[in-house]
Motif scaffolding. Structure first.
Motif, mmCIF file in Angstrom:
data_model
loop_
_atom_site.group_PDB
_atom_site.id
_atom_site.type_symbol
_atom_site.label_atom_id
_atom_site.label_comp_id
_atom_site.label_asym_id
_atom_site.label_seq_id
_atom_site.Cartn_x
_atom_site.Cartn_y
_atom_site.Cartn_z
ATOM 1 N N SER A 2 0.705 -1.409 -0.027
ATOM 2 C CA SER A 2 -0.022 -0.034 0.160
ATOM 3 C C SER A 2 0.787 1.090 -0.020
ATOM 4 O O SER A 2 1.872 1.458 0.787
ATOM 5 N N ILE A 4 0.167 5.213 0.773
ATOM 6 C CA ILE A 4 -0.847 6.052 1.458
ATOM 7 C C ILE A 4 -0.576 7.383 1.224
ATOM 8 O O ILE A 4 0.511 8.065 1.050
ATOM 9 N N GLN A 104 -4.246 3.851 -1.163
ATOM 10 C CA GLN A 104 -4.838 3.916 -0.156
ATOM 11 C C GLN A 104 -4.795 5.296 0.486
ATOM 12 O O GLN A 104 -4.100 6.130 0.567
ATOM 13 N N ALA A 129 -8.619 2.156 -1.472
ATOM 14 C CA ALA A 129 -8.759 1.743 -0.035
ATOM 15 C C ALA A 129 -8.972 2.875 0.800
ATOM 16 O O ALA A 129 -8.162 3.875 0.723
#
Length: 179
Positions: A2, A4, A104, A129
């Motif tokens: 991920s 972010i 994310q 996400a």
């Protein structure tokens, strides 16, 4: 893996000039926002500021209020201006995120049930996400058909409709622990 980013939605001085502005929830909101931002900065997570811009009034560029609230001091990776409730439509945000392989998003800012919630929904639909940190969002009571919902009731409603569908609902501490 991920990648972010933190989306800081509409935490701008324009809101001080709205008739519904109230100071009562500001201290807790500021503390949560600053804790979330500091935690993200210390982990190298880019912070993206999104500002709402209208043609006239306190959200117009001419007003001079389309700038971060005075308590914010973070280093911004990029700034986008939006003209609708979500941060993606016609802003270039999606392209910027995808060019950096960010998948994310952490959402915080002002108004919980409007621009923050709408951005979370669109982000989810686009495949990101989403972590929604409602304690680091701010809103104000709203009345419709003679029924007033408090800021806490609006926050609870937003958490209810997002949870398990569009976003994970977390506290600041829970968000930072999960990074």
């Amino acid at each position: 893996m991920s990648r972010i980013a933190l989306l800081n939605i509409d935490t701008q001085q324009s809101f001080h000039h709205r008739e519904y502005w109230q100071e009562q929830d500001i201290p807790a909101f500021q503390q949560a926002m600053l804790g979330l931002i500091d935690g993200c900065e210390s982990r190298g997570i880019p912070i993206i500021d999104i500002f709402h811009v209208d043609e006239e009034g306190p959200f117009s560029l001419q007003s001079g209020y389309v700038k971060p609230m005075s308590f914010l001091r973070h280093q911004t990776a990029v700034i986008f201006q939006k003209h609708v409730h979500n941060a993606f439509t016609d802003t270039g945000l999606d392209r910027w995120l995808r060019e950096r392989d960010i998948n994310q998003l952490i959402v915080c800012g002002i108004r919980t049930e409007q621009c923050c919630e709408t951005t979370a929904r669109v982000a989810s639909d686009l495949g990101y996400a989403v972590t929604f940190v409602s304690e680091a969002t701010l809103t104000f009571p709203m009345t419709h058909n003679g029924i007033t919902l408090s800021a806490d009731e609006l926050r609870h409603r937003t958490e209810t409709v997002l949870a398990g569908r569009f976003a994970d609902i977390k506290t600041v501490a829970g968000t930072l622990e999960s990074l």
